[in-house]
Design an enzyme around this catalytic site. Structure first.
Site, mmCIF file in Angstrom:
data_model
loop_
_atom_site.group_PDB
_atom_site.id
_atom_site.type_symbol
_atom_site.label_atom_id
_atom_site.label_comp_id
_atom_site.label_asym_id
_atom_site.label_seq_id
_atom_site.Cartn_x
_atom_site.Cartn_y
_atom_site.Cartn_z
ATOM 1 N N THR A 101 -0.890 -59.701 -2.994
ATOM 2 C CA THR A 101 -0.523 -60.943 -2.332
ATOM 3 C C THR A 101 -1.039 -62.129 -3.134
ATOM 4 O OG1 THR A 101 -0.522 -59.905 -0.190
ATOM 5 C CG2 THR A 101 -1.159 -62.210 -0.219
ATOM 6 N N ARG B 223 7.566 -54.643 9.629
ATOM 7 C CA ARG B 223 6.134 -54.856 9.889
ATOM 8 C C ARG B 223 5.766 -56.222 9.318
ATOM 9 N NH1 ARG B 223 1.913 -56.165 6.033
ATOM 10 N NH2 ARG B 223 -0.061 -55.444 6.847
ATOM 11 N N GLY C 198 2.563 -58.763 8.323
ATOM 12 C CA GLY C 198 1.119 -58.793 8.095
ATOM 13 C C GLY C 198 0.511 -60.138 8.463
ATOM 14 N N ASP C 199 -0.653 -60.401 7.904
ATOM 15 C CA ASP C 199 -1.378 -61.636 8.230
ATOM 16 C C ASP C 199 -0.861 -62.847 7.468
ATOM 17 O OD1 ASP C 199 -2.400 -60.302 5.890
ATOM 18 O OD2 ASP C 199 -3.964 -61.827 5.824
ATOM 19 N N THR D 17 -6.273 -62.459 1.518
ATOM 20 C CA THR D 17 -5.577 -61.270 1.020
ATOM 21 C C THR D 17 -6.368 -60.043 1.424
ATOM 22 O OG1 THR D 17 -4.891 -60.007 -0.911
ATOM 23 C CG2 THR D 17 -6.690 -61.580 -1.251
ATOM 24 N N GLY D 18 -5.676 -59.012 1.841
ATOM 25 C CA GLY D 18 -6.363 -57.789 2.254
ATOM 26 C C GLY D 18 -5.545 -57.067 3.305
ATOM 27 N N GLY E 240 -3.823 -56.544 6.229
ATOM 28 C CA GLY E 240 -3.326 -57.579 7.123
ATOM 29 C C GLY E 240 -3.632 -57.372 8.596
HETATM 30 N N1 ASP Z 1 -2.437 -59.192 3.505
HETATM 31 C C1 ASP Z 1 -1.237 -58.578 3.026
HETATM 32 C C2 ASP Z 1 -0.544 -57.852 4.163
HETATM 33 O O1 ASP Z 1 -1.205 -57.192 4.931
HETATM 34 C C3 ASP Z 1 -1.457 -57.600 1.911
HETATM 35 C C4 ASP Z 1 -2.283 -58.097 0.742
HETATM 36 O O2 ASP Z 1 -3.071 -59.032 0.884
HETATM 37 O O3 ASP Z 1 -2.135 -57.555 -0.369
HETATM 38 O O4 ASP Z 1 0.650 -57.917 4.241
#
Ligand code: ASP
Length: 310
Positions: free
Chosen positions: A176, A204, A206-207, A227-228, A230
């Site tokens: 991300t 789906r 994410g965050d 980022t992480g 989600g």
């Molecule tokens: N946060 C993102 C998600 O969950 C993924 C990522 O940060 O790589 O969609």
């Protein structure tokens, strides 16, 4: 007022042993280009919101990162992208979720913000809006990346979904993308864009497109892009929590980020990190995993990039 800008290209299990000098150079160059694009906007007296959009567009256009071109595959073998941005001075926000074939999802999110009617639109409705707004579209081939296809094959047909940059044996893990900025007039802004997680369920979300979870900006305190994992960041309301710890508890930016990244997210399996800037121009880039593609640039215009922890 001195300007500040930071970017990230995802966090996760990034193995030092698999990082060749050539790869490291390519990632750092892509981060530096995004920093320069955003910095150029700030240098001309532009708004923080325009700077974060410009920086994120550069990262979306690079196949090295899991956003725009090079987005991961979902469980149905499609690219579904999420993006958002927020202006800290007006508290206006725009976001899109599960969009396909949009070249720069962050700019579609910007149209949502500018139009002002809604904050978050998704799927086919967002695609129709993209048509009406005449934003640039690309065919599926544009988003295809052979490495990400192979990455998907490792989990295809299972219930496993994973961060772009965790799991597997290959270290070509990019994630991300996001940017935060402070402009010369003291305005803060944040933007985030992603292809999500490999093998994620169809539609789906994410965050990253959730204001308060993956993205938040408020001139009273800070601008944040996460980022992480989600699902964990949504449950932690991570980006807003950094703001709240500063606003209600009087913590500094560094203290607030530390509390969210190292105290609140780990019990929720919240692997990842975030970048943040406060209204004085202090920049914090922190993560609770082995690495995060990241960089920042100050008024001197010299990009500083990094990948691993100390
Ligand atoms: N946060 C993102 C998600 O969950 C993924 C990522 O940060 O790589 O969609």
């Amino acid at each position: 007022m001195p300007t500040a800008l930071a970017v990230h290209g995802g966090a996760g299990t990034i193995s030092r042993s698999l990082m060749t000098p050539a790869r490291e150079k390519a990632y750092r160059e892509a981060l530096a280009l995004a920093l320069q694009r955003g910095h150029a906007v700030l240098q001309e007296g532009g708004a923080a919101l325009d700077a974060v959009e410009a920086a994120v567009r550069a990262l979306e256009d690079s196949p090295h990162f899991n956003a725009g071109r090079g987005s991961v595959f979902n469980a149905d073998g499609q690219h579904e992208m999420d993006a958002s941005l927020m202006c800290g001075s007006t508290l206006k926000a725009g976001a899109v979720a599960s969009v396909q074939n949009v070249k720069n999802p962050v700019s579609l999110a910007r149209r949502v913000l500018d139009t002002g009617q809604h904050v978050l639109i998704s799927g086919l409705g967002a695609f129709e809006f993209a048509h009406k707004q005449k934003v640039e579209l690309e065919d599926d081939q544009y988003f295809f990346d052979e490495f990400r296809y192979q990455q998907w094959q490792q989990t295809r047909g299972t219930d496993v979904y994973q961060l772009d940059h965790s799991g597997g044996t290959d270290d070509r893990k990019f994630g991300t993308v996001g940017a935060v900025a402070l402009d010369a007039e003291g305005r803060l802004a944040a933007a985030t864009s992603t292809g999500g997680m490999t093998n994620k369920r169809w539609q789906r979300i994410g965050d990253s497109p959730i204001i308060g979870a993956g993205t938040y900006a408020n001139n009273a305190t800070c601008a944040v892009s996460c980022t992480g994992h989600g699902e964990s960041f949504i449950r932690a309301v991570a980006a807003f929590d950094v703001h709240a710890l500063m606003a209600y508890k009087g913590l500094s930016l560094a203290e607030a980020v530390r509390e969210v990244v190292h105290e609140k997210l780990p019990p929720l399996d919240g692997d990842g990190g975030l970048i943040a800037v406060d209204r004085e121009g202090n920049v914090v880039l922190d993560f609770n995993c082995s690495g995060m593609y990241r960089g920042h640039i100050g008024p001197d215009g010299e990009p500083v990039t990094a990948i691993f922890g100390n």
